[in-house]
Scaffold this active site. Structure first.
Site: not given
Ligand code: GAR
Length: 207
Positions: A18, A20, A97-100, A114, A116, A143, A152, A181
């Site tokens: 978490g 982000n 990390m779940r496909i919707l 989202n 990415h 992005s 994506d 990010e």
């Molecule tokens: C982040 O780097 C995010 O961009 C990526 O997972 C990480 C989560 O980190 N997301 C994906 O790959 C989605 N396809 P966080 O839990 O510390 O925010």
């Protein structure tokens, strides 16, 4: 004197650490930020991101996907109910990390974003830093995009670039991207929550 519009109530979906989500919660503490982080939901119990959210005084919930087996939509209906009860306006995926399913994406169309870790449309899916290193690109990044049914593939709201440096491995590159990010996501959420960026006709419209 013009009235200050109410801050949008944001729900954040996470699956792990978490970081982000924390960057969004910090940004939302600033006066004038157009969104408040009202709720954090994890599909995995006891992840550190839930503790971090509670540290900000944010309401949290866990909707474990495992009891739903292959019925993705049933899992999403459970998530959607928690979002409804909490009167969530905007949904932010942050390492979720779940496909919707198309059902859920349609329900939140134009209201779900989202982050990415690549310069989309390059390197969709997982292991994006490995993909970038294997492709030998000079620049990589992240992005923020509106979510559409195809993974994506949604229209990009904002991107940030980092150089790929000699000697980089997945870990060093991931760290450099993550710094970006944490700046990009609060900026992109502000664009959407304030109405300055909207999804219209499959494209991002700026007002
Ligand atoms: C982040 O780097 C995010 O961009 C990526 O997972 C990480 C989560 O980190 N997301 C994906 O790959 C989605 N396809 P966080 O839990 O510390 O925010």
């Amino acid at each position: 004197m013009s009235a200050i519009p109410p801050r949008k109530r944001v729900g954040v979906l996470i699956s792990g650490r978490g970081s982000n989500m924390v960057s969004l919660a910090e940004a939302a503490q600033a006066p004038g930020y157009p969104a408040q982080i009202a709720l954090v939901i994890s599909n995995i119990p006891d992840v550190v991101g839930l503790d971090r959210a509670r540290g900000f005084g944010i309401a949290t919930a866990t909707v474990d996907h495992r009891p739903f087996g292959r019925d993705r939509e049933a899992f999403e209906r459970a998530v959607d109910e928690v979002l409804r009860v909490n009167q969530i306006d905007l949904l932010v995926l942050a390492g979720f990390m779940r496909i919707l399913t198309p059902w859920f994406v349609a329900r939140w169309e134009g209201r779900m974003i989202n982050i990415h870790p690549s310069l989309l449309p390059l390197f969709k899916g997982t292991h994006t830093h490995r993909q970038a290193l294997e492709a030998g690109v000079a620049e990589h990044g992240c992005s923020v995009h509106f979510v559409v049914p195809e993974l994506d593939a949604g229209p990009v709201i904002l991107q940030a670039k980092v150089p790929v440096l000699p000697g980089d491995d997945e870990e060093t590159l991931a760290k450099r991207v993550l710094v970006e990010e944490h700046k990009l996501y609060p900026a992109a959420l502000a664009e959407v929550a304030s109405g300055r960026a909207k999804l219209e006709g499959g494209a991002v419209i700026r007002g």
